[in-house]
Design a protein around this motif. Structure first.
Motif, PDB file in Angstrom:
ATOM      1  N   PRO A 176      29.644  28.069  69.597  1.00 42.08           N
ATOM      2  CA  PRO A 176      28.388  27.531  69.055  1.00 42.08           C
ATOM      3  C   PRO A 176      28.024  28.202  67.734  1.00 42.08           C
ATOM      4  O   PRO A 176      28.221  29.411  67.569  1.00 42.08           O
ATOM      5  N   PHE A 177      27.505  27.429  66.807  1.00 41.14           N
ATOM      6  CA  PHE A 177      27.142  27.951  65.493  1.00 41.14           C
ATOM      7  C   PHE A 177      25.651  28.281  65.431  1.00 41.14           C
ATOM      8  O   PHE A 177      24.841  27.717  66.170  1.00 41.14           O
ATOM      9  N   VAL A 178      25.330  29.193  64.535  1.00 40.34           N
ATOM     10  CA  VAL A 178      23.934  29.572  64.291  1.00 40.34           C
ATOM     11  C   VAL A 178      23.687  29.490  62.788  1.00 40.34           C
ATOM     12  O   VAL A 178      24.628  29.518  61.980  1.00 40.34           O
ATOM     13  N   ALA A 179      22.430  29.377  62.428  1.00 41.84           N
ATOM     14  CA  ALA A 179      22.060  29.435  61.014  1.00 41.84           C
ATOM     15  C   ALA A 179      21.958  30.902  60.597  1.00 41.84           C
ATOM     16  O   ALA A 179      21.559  31.763  61.386  1.00 41.84           O
ATOM     17  N   VAL A 180      22.321  31.188  59.348  1.00 38.48           N
ATOM     18  CA  VAL A 180      22.146  32.535  58.809  1.00 38.48           C
ATOM     19  C   VAL A 180      21.299  32.414  57.541  1.00 38.48           C
ATOM     20  O   VAL A 180      21.573  31.584  56.667  1.00 38.48           O
ATOM     21  N   VAL A 181      20.232  33.220  57.487  1.00 38.76           N
ATOM     22  CA  VAL A 181      19.282  33.154  56.364  1.00 38.76           C
ATOM     23  C   VAL A 181      18.996  34.580  55.898  1.00 38.76           C
ATOM     24  O   VAL A 181      19.249  35.550  56.624  1.00 38.76           O
ATOM     25  N   PRO A 182      18.456  34.760  54.668  1.00 38.00           N
ATOM     26  CA  PRO A 182      18.075  36.106  54.236  1.00 38.00           C
ATOM     27  C   PRO A 182      17.000  36.671  55.157  1.00 38.00           C
ATOM     28  O   PRO A 182      16.223  35.927  55.755  1.00 38.00           O
ATOM     29  N   ARG A 186      11.504  32.495  55.053  1.00 38.08           N
ATOM     30  CA  ARG A 186      10.294  32.013  55.733  1.00 38.08           C
ATOM     31  C   ARG A 186      10.514  31.785  57.231  1.00 38.08           C
ATOM     32  O   ARG A 186       9.556  31.823  58.020  1.00 38.08           O
ATOM     33  N   LEU A 187      11.778  31.526  57.645  1.00 35.36           N
ATOM     34  CA  LEU A 187      12.058  31.263  59.060  1.00 35.36           C
ATOM     35  C   LEU A 187      12.560  32.503  59.803  1.00 35.36           C
ATOM     36  O   LEU A 187      12.853  32.433  61.005  1.00 35.36           O
ATOM     37  N   ALA A 188      12.678  33.639  59.088  1.00 39.87           N
ATOM     38  CA  ALA A 188      13.329  34.817  59.669  1.00 39.87           C
ATOM     39  C   ALA A 188      12.396  35.712  60.456  1.00 39.87           C
ATOM     40  O   ALA A 188      12.830  36.704  61.043  1.00 39.87           O
ATOM     41  N   HIS A 189      11.102  35.389  60.508  1.00 38.89           N
ATOM     42  CA  HIS A 189      10.150  36.315  61.135  1.00 38.89           C
ATOM     43  C   HIS A 189      10.346  36.425  62.639  1.00 38.89           C
ATOM     44  O   HIS A 189      10.017  37.435  63.244  1.00 38.89           O
ATOM     45  N   ASN A 190      10.887  35.368  63.276  1.00 42.81           N
ATOM     46  CA  ASN A 190      11.123  35.413  64.733  1.00 42.81           C
ATOM     47  C   ASN A 190      12.560  35.007  65.004  1.00 42.81           C
ATOM     48  O   ASN A 190      12.861  33.840  65.185  1.00 42.81           O
ATOM     49  N   ARG A 191      13.442  36.000  65.011  1.00 43.18           N
ATOM     50  CA  ARG A 191      14.876  35.701  65.124  1.00 43.18           C
ATOM     51  C   ARG A 191      15.252  35.139  66.495  1.00 43.18           C
ATOM     52  O   ARG A 191      16.325  34.559  66.653  1.00 43.18           O
ATOM     53  N   ALA A 192      14.413  35.344  67.513  1.00 46.56           N
ATOM     54  CA  ALA A 192      14.736  34.857  68.853  1.00 46.56           C
ATOM     55  C   ALA A 192      14.342  33.395  69.041  1.00 46.56           C
ATOM     56  O   ALA A 192      14.769  32.752  69.993  1.00 46.56           O
ATOM     57  N   LYS A 193      13.510  32.865  68.140  1.00 47.99           N
ATOM     58  CA  LYS A 193      13.017  31.506  68.301  1.00 47.99           C
ATOM     59  C   LYS A 193      13.976  30.515  67.644  1.00 47.99           C
ATOM     60  O   LYS A 193      14.268  30.607  66.452  1.00 47.99           O
ATOM     61  N   ALA A 248      22.413  37.302  51.997  1.00 42.59           N
ATOM     62  CA  ALA A 248      21.531  38.469  51.907  1.00 42.59           C
ATOM     63  C   ALA A 248      20.909  38.582  50.516  1.00 42.59           C
ATOM     64  O   ALA A 248      19.768  39.042  50.367  1.00 42.59           O
ATOM     65  N   ASN A 249      21.652  38.128  49.503  1.00 38.02           N
ATOM     66  CA  ASN A 249      21.168  38.187  48.120  1.00 38.02           C
ATOM     67  C   ASN A 249      20.152  37.091  47.811  1.00 38.02           C
ATOM     68  O   ASN A 249      19.598  37.045  46.701  1.00 38.02           O
ATOM     69  N   GLY A 250      19.959  36.183  48.765  1.00 36.36           N
ATOM     70  CA  GLY A 250      18.990  35.107  48.560  1.00 36.36           C
ATOM     71  C   GLY A 250      19.557  33.896  47.853  1.00 36.36           C
ATOM     72  O   GLY A 250      18.806  33.029  47.392  1.00 36.36           O
ATOM     73  N   ASP A 251      20.897  33.806  47.772  1.00 38.11           N
ATOM     74  CA  ASP A 251      21.511  32.692  47.053  1.00 38.11           C
ATOM     75  C   ASP A 251      21.486  31.383  47.843  1.00 38.11           C
ATOM     76  O   ASP A 251      21.656  30.308  47.268  1.00 38.11           O
ATOM     77  N   VAL A 266      22.775  43.361  57.945  1.00 35.88           N
ATOM     78  CA  VAL A 266      23.290  43.379  56.569  1.00 35.88           C
ATOM     79  C   VAL A 266      22.357  42.604  55.647  1.00 35.88           C
ATOM     80  O   VAL A 266      22.789  42.029  54.653  1.00 35.88           O
ATOM     81  N   GLY A 267      21.066  42.565  55.989  1.00 40.83           N
ATOM     82  CA  GLY A 267      20.105  41.864  55.151  1.00 40.83           C
ATOM     83  C   GLY A 267      19.998  40.391  55.451  1.00 40.83           C
ATOM     84  O   GLY A 267      19.496  39.630  54.615  1.00 40.83           O
ATOM     85  N   VAL A 268      20.477  39.977  56.633  1.00 39.64           N
ATOM     86  CA  VAL A 268      20.395  38.572  57.013  1.00 39.64           C
ATOM     87  C   VAL A 268      19.817  38.475  58.425  1.00 39.64           C
ATOM     88  O   VAL A 268      19.746  39.460  59.159  1.00 39.64           O
ATOM     89  N   ARG A 269      19.437  37.261  58.801  1.00 41.96           N
ATOM     90  CA  ARG A 269      19.010  36.973  60.161  1.00 41.96           C
ATOM     91  C   ARG A 269      19.812  35.781  60.681  1.00 41.96           C
ATOM     92  O   ARG A 269      20.031  34.809  59.962  1.00 41.96           O
ATOM     93  N   PHE A 270      20.249  35.896  61.932  1.00 39.71           N
ATOM     94  CA  PHE A 270      20.976  34.811  62.591  1.00 39.71           C
ATOM     95  C   PHE A 270      19.995  34.069  63.488  1.00 39.71           C
ATOM     96  O   PHE A 270      19.358  34.668  64.365  1.00 39.71           O
TER      97      PHE A 270
END
Length: 328
Positions: A176-182, A186-193, A248-251, A266-270
């Motif tokens: 299964p795949f997950v999204a990875v964001v810096p 804006r969506l990284a505040h709750n990594r479990a949701k 992680a660099n925000g690109d 490493v500066g990211v959230r899954f």
């Protein structure tokens, strides 16, 4: 080339050596013949032929009992070593043909090395302690090439769009795949949701190069299409480390294997995806006709590790099915 082929005719045969060993143990021709599942006359002929080859009597038949001569006693010690080595050689050859000993060269995808393969190999080496296991981190295309030229024996790769005729595949597990964001996204505040994939529709995407990550690109495109958008891919990279660095660099953002959640911060959230999961099938491949019991042991353990990995986090949906694009 032999200088004198007649010498070969005088060499003792394995059957003669076994007949001698059995008779020396029993000191009785009838009992020795019975143990060898033959009648006494053939056994006697084997012993006489062996004595002719050696050039001296090995048994003293002058008394009412059969006894070894001094030459026979000396010869017996060497014969027992020879037979033991031959038996061991036969067993080693049998085990090698089954893949139980020797070297096993395994190709694997980068995410698999983050945990699934390590857990599987720990158990696999307990099952096959005499096997020398060598692993190579390779993308799917490289694994196919190396399977062709024989530099790896088996590989774990993403299910190919076009099946290669001279390879055979068995499914290992669904990834299964997950999204990875810096980590400041804006969506990284709750990594479990879990999030909706459509929430990333306006984001720039970082993806793998098509030549090495076509399976992952297909998952990304199909998943995005299923929720109504085409991802804006602004950069393609060669490996996961570079992809995560750009995120992680925000690109941009990306879709990656859920197995990569084990990466240190490493500066990211899954972020898990809500609803029907995006996933790809990881298969084990060998050359056609090349499956051995050892390969199947490894496949079973990797499948088991993959299933455990999907169930370890309640937020992940362990049932992966291909997404259906809207309008399809």
């Amino acid at each position: 080339m032999w200088e004198n082929d007649s010498n070969m005719d005088m060499d003792p045969t394995i059957q003669q050596l076994r007949a001698f060993q059995m008779t020396a143990q029993e000191l009785h021709f009838g009992r020795a013949a019975a143990r060898m599942h033959m009648t006494q006359p053939p056994l006697t002929r084997h012993i006489r032929a062996l004595e002719d080859a050696v050039g001296t009597p090995l048994f003293d038949r002058s008394s009412r009992r059969v006894e070894l001569t001094p030459a026979g006693k000396s010869y017996l010690g060497e014969v027992e070593v020879i037979i033991a080595r031959l038996d061991r050689a036969r067993e080693e050859a049998r085990r090698a043909s089954l893949g139980e000993i020797g070297q096993l060269k395994i190709g694997y995808l980068e995410p698999l090395g983050r945990g699934h393969l390590t857990r599987a190999l720990r158990k696999f080496l307990l099952l096959h302690p005499r096997l020398d296991v060598v692993t190579y981190q390779l993308d799917s295309w490289e694994q196919v090439q190396r399977l062709h030229d024989g530099t790896i024996d088996c590989g774990f790769l993403r299910s190919p769009a076009n099946v290669v005729p001279d390879l055979e595949y068995l499914e290992a597990y669904s990834d299964p795949f997950v999204a990875v964001v810096p980590d400041n996204h804006r969506l990284a505040h709750n990594r479990a949701k879990p999030i909706e994939l459509a929430e990333l529709a306006d984001e720039p995407f970082i993806s793998y190069l098509g030549a090495i990550g076509q399976g992952m690109i297909n998952v990304m495109l199909n998943a995005c299409a299923s929720v109504g958008f085409v991802p804006n891919v602004i950069r393609q990279v060669q490996n996961t480390m570079t992809l995560l660095a750009h995120v992680a660099n925000g690109d941009g953002v990306g879709l990656v294997s859920g197995a990569l959640e084990d990466y240190a911060d490493v500066g990211v959230r899954f972020l898990p995806l809500r609803g029907e999961p995006a996933c790809s099938t990881v298969v084990m491949a060998v050359r056609r006709g090349g499956w051995t019991p050892t390969h199947r042991d490894l496949l079973h353990l990797v499948s088991q590790a993959g299933a455990t990995g999907q169930h370890k986090a309640p937020r992940q949906n362990p049932v992966c099915r291909p997404r259906t694009p809207r309008g399809a």
